[in-house]
Scaffold this motif. Structure first.
Motif, mmCIF file in Angstrom:
data_model
loop_
_atom_site.group_PDB
_atom_site.id
_atom_site.type_symbol
_atom_site.label_atom_id
_atom_site.label_comp_id
_atom_site.label_asym_id
_atom_site.label_seq_id
_atom_site.Cartn_x
_atom_site.Cartn_y
_atom_site.Cartn_z
ATOM 1 N N GLY A 1 36.961 39.984 26.401
ATOM 2 C CA GLY A 1 38.276 40.518 26.787
ATOM 3 C C GLY A 1 38.615 41.773 26.020
ATOM 4 O O GLY A 1 37.756 42.446 25.475
ATOM 5 N N CYS B 1 32.987 39.841 29.545
ATOM 6 C CA CYS B 1 34.179 39.255 30.167
ATOM 7 C C CYS B 1 34.921 38.390 29.156
ATOM 8 O O CYS B 1 36.113 38.579 28.930
ATOM 9 N N VAL C 1 36.880 45.008 31.798
ATOM 10 C CA VAL C 1 36.780 43.553 31.650
ATOM 11 C C VAL C 1 36.725 42.898 33.027
ATOM 12 O O VAL C 1 35.882 42.022 33.268
ATOM 13 N N ILE C 2 37.592 43.314 33.938
ATOM 14 C CA ILE C 2 37.598 42.763 35.297
ATOM 15 C C ILE C 2 36.244 42.992 35.969
ATOM 16 O O ILE C 2 35.705 42.093 36.617
ATOM 17 N N PRO D 1 41.282 46.914 30.764
ATOM 18 C CA PRO D 1 41.305 45.807 31.727
ATOM 19 C C PRO D 1 40.364 46.016 32.903
ATOM 20 O O PRO D 1 39.748 45.061 33.373
ATOM 21 N N LYS E 1 47.714 43.904 34.296
ATOM 22 C CA LYS E 1 47.876 45.051 35.196
ATOM 23 C C LYS E 1 49.032 44.832 36.173
ATOM 24 O O LYS E 1 49.236 45.622 37.079
ATOM 25 N N GLU F 1 43.609 39.413 32.732
ATOM 26 C CA GLU F 1 43.482 40.867 32.877
ATOM 27 C C GLU F 1 44.283 41.359 34.090
ATOM 28 O O GLU F 1 44.946 42.392 34.019
ATOM 29 N N ARG G 1 39.699 36.694 33.723
ATOM 30 C CA ARG G 1 40.032 37.726 34.700
ATOM 31 C C ARG G 1 41.482 37.595 35.149
ATOM 32 O O ARG G 1 42.166 38.600 35.353
#
Length: 87
Positions: free
Chosen positions: A10, A7, A17-18, A14, A49, A45, A42
């Motif tokens: 990064g 996490c 990572v999320i 995405p 998006k 990320e 988060r």
């Protein structure tokens, strides 16, 4: 935990990572500034998006834990601006 490391690292995909941030947040292993950092990552990320509501929610969660976290303030402000809400 490896989820927390992935996490915090990064970058990349995405969604991946999320997923790692979510697992680390839900693990119960973290509190205070460490937990705030996971929410802040988060948040970034989600913003990437263009899911600004989730970005704002996570930045706000980070700020409840670490009110002076500059990056969380930046993430939240940027997400609000990207939504067109300048108040």
């Amino acid at each position: 935990s490896s989820d927390a490391e992935r996490c915090r690292a990064g970058g990349g995909n995405p969604d991946v990572v999320i997923k790692h941030c979510t697992a680390a947040i839900g693990s119960g292993e973290f509190s205070g500034e460490a937990l705030a950092r996971l929410y802040e990552v988060r948040s970034g990320e989600w913003a990437g998006k263009e899911d600004y509501d989730r970005a704002i929610s996570d930045a706000s969660a980070a700020l409840k834990l670490a009110p002076n976290m500059a990056q969380a303030h930046f993430q939240r402000g940027t997400a609000w601006a990207n939504k067109g809400d300048f108040e």
